[in-house]
Design a protein around this motif. Structure first.
Motif, PDB file in Angstrom:
ATOM      1  N   LEU A   1       6.492  16.008  13.994  1.00 32.59           N
ATOM      2  CA  LEU A   1       5.433  15.305  14.267  1.00 32.59           C
ATOM      3  C   LEU A   1       5.331  13.821  13.026  1.00 32.59           C
ATOM      4  O   LEU A   1       5.082  12.642  13.215  1.00 32.59           O
ATOM      5  CB  LEU A   1       3.952  15.591  14.510  1.00 32.59           C
ATOM      6  CG  LEU A   1       3.692  16.339  15.886  1.00 32.59           C
ATOM      7  CD1 LEU A   1       2.322  16.839  15.826  1.00 32.59           C
ATOM      8  CD2 LEU A   1       3.837  15.395  16.994  1.00 32.59           C
ATOM      9  N   THR A   2       5.643  14.538  11.934  1.00 34.32           N
ATOM     10  CA  THR A   2       5.452  13.566  10.548  1.00 34.32           C
ATOM     11  C   THR A   2       6.741  12.864  10.683  1.00 34.32           C
ATOM     12  O   THR A   2       6.615  11.487  10.533  1.00 34.32           O
ATOM     13  CB  THR A   2       5.628  14.406   9.402  1.00 34.32           C
ATOM     14  OG1 THR A   2       4.417  15.395   9.262  1.00 34.32           O
ATOM     15  CG2 THR A   2       5.400  13.559   7.980  1.00 34.32           C
ATOM     16  N   ILE A   3       7.892  13.251  11.025  1.00 34.10           N
ATOM     17  CA  ILE A   3       9.104  12.653  11.114  1.00 34.10           C
ATOM     18  C   ILE A   3       9.123  11.344  12.026  1.00 34.10           C
ATOM     19  O   ILE A   3       9.365  10.194  12.014  1.00 34.10           O
ATOM     20  CB  ILE A   3      10.403  13.378  11.237  1.00 34.10           C
ATOM     21  CG1 ILE A   3      10.669  14.340  10.148  1.00 34.10           C
ATOM     22  CG2 ILE A   3      11.495  12.502  11.530  1.00 34.10           C
ATOM     23  CD1 ILE A   3      11.567  15.336  10.209  1.00 34.10           C
ATOM     24  N   VAL A   4       8.510  11.849  13.300  1.00 29.92           N
ATOM     25  CA  VAL A   4       8.355  10.724  14.517  1.00 29.92           C
ATOM     26  C   VAL A   4       7.316   9.827  14.087  1.00 29.92           C
ATOM     27  O   VAL A   4       7.850   8.625  14.206  1.00 29.92           O
ATOM     28  CB  VAL A   4       7.984  11.696  15.795  1.00 29.92           C
ATOM     29  CG1 VAL A   4       7.573  10.622  17.005  1.00 29.92           C
ATOM     30  CG2 VAL A   4       9.114  12.538  16.181  1.00 29.92           C
ATOM     31  N   GLY A   5       6.264  10.203  13.376  1.00 29.91           N
ATOM     32  CA  GLY A   5       5.458   9.085  12.984  1.00 29.91           C
ATOM     33  C   GLY A   5       5.879   8.051  12.033  1.00 29.91           C
ATOM     34  O   GLY A   5       5.587   7.148  12.227  1.00 29.91           O
ATOM     35  N   ILE A   6       6.698   8.603  11.152  1.00 29.49           N
ATOM     36  CA  ILE A   6       7.250   7.834  10.271  1.00 29.49           C
ATOM     37  C   ILE A   6       8.397   6.567  10.896  1.00 29.49           C
ATOM     38  O   ILE A   6       8.274   5.655  10.864  1.00 29.49           O
ATOM     39  CB  ILE A   6       8.105   8.394   9.205  1.00 29.49           C
ATOM     40  CG1 ILE A   6       7.039   9.164   8.247  1.00 29.49           C
ATOM     41  CG2 ILE A   6       9.031   7.609   8.180  1.00 29.49           C
ATOM     42  CD1 ILE A   6       7.895  10.247   7.166  1.00 29.49           C
ATOM     43  N   ILE A   7       9.178   7.195  11.817  1.00 33.20           N
ATOM     44  CA  ILE A   7      10.023   6.513  12.613  1.00 33.20           C
ATOM     45  C   ILE A   7       9.075   5.562  13.428  1.00 33.20           C
ATOM     46  O   ILE A   7       9.494   4.137  13.539  1.00 33.20           O
ATOM     47  CB  ILE A   7      10.710   7.305  13.846  1.00 33.20           C
ATOM     48  CG1 ILE A   7      11.706   8.260  13.124  1.00 33.20           C
ATOM     49  CG2 ILE A   7      11.352   6.208  14.745  1.00 33.20           C
ATOM     50  CD1 ILE A   7      12.271   9.122  14.033  1.00 33.20           C
ATOM     51  N   PHE A   8       7.973   5.773  14.245  1.00 32.35           N
ATOM     52  CA  PHE A   8       7.097   4.431  14.758  1.00 32.35           C
ATOM     53  C   PHE A   8       6.517   3.796  13.722  1.00 32.35           C
ATOM     54  O   PHE A   8       6.573   2.477  14.173  1.00 32.35           O
ATOM     55  CB  PHE A   8       5.992   5.291  15.368  1.00 32.35           C
ATOM     56  CG  PHE A   8       6.148   5.926  17.026  1.00 32.35           C
ATOM     57  CD1 PHE A   8       5.837   4.788  17.645  1.00 32.35           C
ATOM     58  CD2 PHE A   8       6.814   6.759  17.191  1.00 32.35           C
ATOM     59  CE1 PHE A   8       6.024   5.341  19.142  1.00 32.35           C
ATOM     60  CE2 PHE A   8       6.964   7.232  18.590  1.00 32.35           C
ATOM     61  CZ  PHE A   8       6.573   6.436  19.457  1.00 32.35           C
ATOM     62  N   LEU A   9       6.186   3.979  12.736  1.00 31.46           N
ATOM     63  CA  LEU A   9       5.679   3.229  11.616  1.00 31.46           C
ATOM     64  C   LEU A   9       6.962   2.146  11.120  1.00 31.46           C
ATOM     65  O   LEU A   9       6.570   1.016  10.900  1.00 31.46           O
ATOM     66  CB  LEU A   9       5.033   4.084  10.438  1.00 31.46           C
ATOM     67  CG  LEU A   9       3.930   4.693  10.671  1.00 31.46           C
ATOM     68  CD1 LEU A   9       3.468   5.586   9.484  1.00 31.46           C
ATOM     69  CD2 LEU A   9       2.836   3.638  10.928  1.00 31.46           C
TER      70      LEU A   9
END
Length: 460
Positions: A227-235
């Protein structure tokens, strides 16, 4: 402070009172977490979410609130934010389960997101540049005064009555602020009136920050890492998207200015470093020392008392002296204080803790107002809602990640267990590790505050 018009007076009164009572209730909930946890049978991990979920909601909605406030009006945003906060606070007192209570905390966070953005922007819009730092300093004083009084008042109310009483105490004052806002302020500020809302950017940002922060709090599990990695990608996608459109929900180009970017990063690091300390000291006092919430509240007010005294002075001084230099000095003092707190255990003399809390108050009292002034003065006047959103976002993301870091340390060291005497040694170790991390973050904030001192305001 001399006011050039009654409008300035009422704007500052409303902004300061609103800041005071929203922070009072937010901080007050933190003090009575042990009582709430007992009522709802929460574990140590779940009870940390009482505060975390609130700040997560603020973080998700703050950036969209900046553009929405600028388009529909700062006054309207404060009215809507106040109303939502009041209604959700009423439902919090009626909660019959932990799930219901946590849901009310989400809606409180949404209300505060709009209040944080609009209150700072409305102060900046109503005051001339030469008086802006002093006005911001007084507004920040409301925050610190609430932080100083909330542990005492909330602890007293909880000790004498129940945790519900802190909401009963606060709601009438919030209603009063709402009435004053509607009746006495007859001007509206719309800086983005003809600008369309960046819906796509708002959605991408909200998803990104939600996934990133939630994932960060569960990094001890594989799902948290994902989730952290996916969140960074979205940001990252959000930043790319904002650079491509004409009217972005957040002007990413401002970060090209070293003063704006470094001051924001200093704020992020500073709040990340300091916010968990309140929880750490509160746990130390109530669990390790065995103090009541009332006694703990009295000791916890040491830090914000110094902040209340120094914030307006630092704000006024930042109109004359480079605000980034003041910020660096302040957060450096804070680093020393938190370094002392990182050594706390059951044998630490109480006067040592008192000295550390006093130093933390001195340091952060010097840091906050000048740092806010540096950010707000580094953008064109029309973009004050965006800069205000940035100030609020850095603060809230820093606070949320700070609590997330504390929860993460608890999860690694203690596991998901109730906080009972059997686990007190692990609680002490967890708090020491978290405070050591916070000390390093303060040092990083010192260096960040000194970057871009001589840079010019952003020109897009």
């Amino acid at each position: 402070m001399k006011f050039e018009s009654s409008l300035e007076k009422y704007v500052l009164i409303v902004a300061t009172l609103t800041a005071f009572f929203t922070v009072f209730l937010s901080s007050g909930v933190g003090v009575v977490i042990p009582s709430i946890a007992v009522d709802f049978g929460m574990s140590n991990i779940v009870q940390n979410w009482i505060t975390t979920i609130f700040f997560l909601a603020v973080a998700v909605f703050t950036i969209p609130a900046g553009q929405i406030s600028g388009k529909y009006g700062l006054k309207k945003s404060m009215v809507c934010g106040s109303a939502l906060f009041i209604i959700s606070s009423i439902f919090a007192t009626l909660s019959v389960s932990s799930e219901m209570f946590l849901i009310t905390r989400i809606f409180q966070g949404i209300g505060v997101a709009f209040l944080n953005v609009a209150s700072m922007a409305i102060v900046v819009s109503a005051f001339k540049p030469e008086n802006r730092g002093q006005a911001i300093g007084l507004n920040v004083t409301g925050v610190y005064l609430a932080t100083s009084l909330s542990p005492v008042i909330a602890g007293f109310l909880n000790h004498q009555f129940t945790w519900h009483s802190i909401f009963y105490f606060t709601i009438p004052f919030l209603v009063f602020c709402l009435i004053v806002l509607i009746v006495k302020i007859d001007k509206e500020w719309k800086t983005f009136e003809n600008v369309p809302i960046d819906k796509k950017g708002s959605v991408v940002y909200s998803i990104g920050i939600l996934l990133f922060v939630y994932g960060f709090t569960t990094l001890n599990e594989m799902s948290g890492v994902i989730l952290t990695i996916v969140g960074i990608i979205f940001l990252i996608a959000f930043a790319y998207l904002e650079l491509k459109i004409k009217n972005p929900v957040f002007e990413v180009r401002f970060f090209k200015n070293p003063k704006f970017s470094s001051s924001n990063f200093a704020a992020l690091s500073g709040y990340l470093a300091t916010f968990a300390i309140v929880m750490i000291v509160n746990y130390h006092l109530q669990y390790i020392r065995g103090f009541s919430s009332q006694t703990s509240g009295l000791l916890l007010m040491i830090t914000p008392v110094f902040q209340v005294v120094l914030a307006p002075l630092a704000g006024r001084l930042s109109d004359k002296v480079n605000p980034q230099k003041l910020s660096a000095i302040g957060i450096a003092i804070g680093a020393v204080a938190i370094g002392i707190i990182a050594t706390l255990n059951e044998h630490t003399p109480l006067y040592v803790l008192a000295i550390a809390l006093a130093l933390q108050g001195i340091g952060f009292g010097i840091f906050s107002s000048p740092n806010n002034n540096a950010i707000m003065s580094s953008v064109p006047p029309k973009d004050t809602p965006i800069a205000s959103a940035s100030v609020a976002t850095m603060r809230v993301i820093g606070q949320t990640l700070s609590l997330g870091m504390l929860t993460l340390v608890f999860a690694f060291v203690m596991g998901n267990v109730p906080i009972i005497p059997e686990y007190y040694p692990l609680l002490t170790l967890s708090c020491q590790i978290a405070a050591a991390i916070c000390t390093v973050l303060c040092v990083i904030s010192v260096f960040a505050s000194l970057v871009g001192i001589n840079s010019k305001p952003v020109k897009l």
